[in-house]
Design a protein around this motif. Structure first.
Motif, PDB file in Angstrom:
ATOM      1  N   UNK A 213       0.861  -1.185   0.000  1.00  0.00           N
ATOM      2  CA  UNK A 213       0.000   0.000   0.000  1.00  0.00           C
ATOM      3  C   UNK A 213       0.892   1.227   0.000  1.00  0.00           C
ATOM      4  N   UNK A 214       0.769   2.033  -1.058  1.00  0.00           N
ATOM      5  CA  UNK A 214       1.600   3.230  -1.219  1.00  0.00           C
ATOM      6  C   UNK A 214       0.723   4.459  -1.014  1.00  0.00           C
ATOM      7  N   UNK A 215       1.215   5.384  -0.218  1.00  0.00           N
ATOM      8  CA  UNK A 215       0.471   6.620   0.056  1.00  0.00           C
ATOM      9  C   UNK A 215       1.406   7.810  -0.125  1.00  0.00           C
ATOM     10  N   UNK A 216       0.999   8.765  -0.970  1.00  0.00           N
ATOM     11  CA  UNK A 216       1.777   9.994  -1.126  1.00  0.00           C
ATOM     12  C   UNK A 216       1.055  11.138  -0.430  1.00  0.00           C
ATOM     13  N   UNK A 217       1.774  11.817   0.458  1.00  0.00           N
ATOM     14  CA  UNK A 217       1.244  12.966   1.179  1.00  0.00           C
ATOM     15  C   UNK A 217       2.046  14.198   0.794  1.00  0.00           C
ATOM     16  N   UNK A 218       1.402  15.328   0.721  1.00  0.00           N
ATOM     17  CA  UNK A 218       2.077  16.594   0.457  1.00  0.00           C
ATOM     18  C   UNK A 218       2.401  17.241   1.798  1.00  0.00           C
ATOM     19  N   UNK A 219       3.653  17.704   1.957  1.00  0.00           N
ATOM     20  CA  UNK A 219       4.078  18.365   3.190  1.00  0.00           C
ATOM     21  C   UNK A 219       4.223  19.853   2.868  1.00  0.00           C
TER      22      UNK A 219
END
Length: 200
Positions: A100-106
């Protein structure tokens, strides 16, 4: 009288011999128990190390990579400036399951770089991507980014190994590349090895 004294002396001597025999026997029993415990402890350590070696031999290691998209053959003279693909590659020795891959913006990071490098192709967005399995040596494309933004991202990859143990790694960076920030499984393995080998 002499006979009674002799009997008392003999009884006392027998009691001393019996006591001495008991003390010697107890000493050897304790020493044998200590040696048995030491052997048992060594066997436990060896079993744990063998199990750890087997697990690490089948451990998947997932890496996240950015690759710039190549232009179509008829447009090969023009460099593609804004598009790149995001890949997950299994560099370990075993398959990774339920990835499970999750991309979050910081948003608070990379402000200086964003100010210096003007962008025109829009902001990045968060996304998630489930993958059933990534085999050993396999490389899977999970996303094509059509933005030239230098926003800072955090990519979290979680997966299960052959033994159904859950692992997680965290990557951070921007379109120029990512750095591995957290990989608890490697830290945990090192701690386990140190704990096993340093145990008294």
């Amino acid at each position: 009288m002499t006979s009674n004294l002799f009997l008392e002396l003999m009884t006392l001597l027998i009691q001393v011999v019996v006591l001495f025999t008991l003390i010697v026997t107890a000493y050897y029993v304790i020493k044998y128990w200590e040696e048995t415990q030491a052997m048992k402890k060594e066997m436990i350590i060896q079993n744990k190390l063998s199990s750890l070696t087997l697990k690490s031999a089948l451990l998947p290691v997932l890496d996240v990579q950015f690759e710039r998209v190549k232009a179509e053959p008829e447009m090969a003279q023009f460099e593609t400036q804004f598009a790149y693909d995001i890949f997950i590659e299994n560099k370990g020795n075993g398959p990774a399951f339920n990835v499970f891959v999750q991309r979050l913006i910081v948003p608070g990071e990379n402000k200086q770089k964003q100010a210096v490098r003007q962008t025109s192709r829009g902001k990045l967005s968060q996304f998630t991507k489930p993958i059933h399995m990534i085999g050993r040596g396999e490389k899977v494309k999970i996303h094509r980014e059509q933005s030239d933004s230098y926003e800072y991202v955090r990519i979290i990859v979680s997966y299960r190994d052959h033994f159904r143990d859950l692992h997680k790694s965290t990557f951070e960076g921007d379109r120029d590349g990512l750095k591995l920030k957290e990989y608890p499984v490697l830290e945990d393995y090192q701690k386990i090895v140190n704990k096993i080998t340093d145990a008294p």
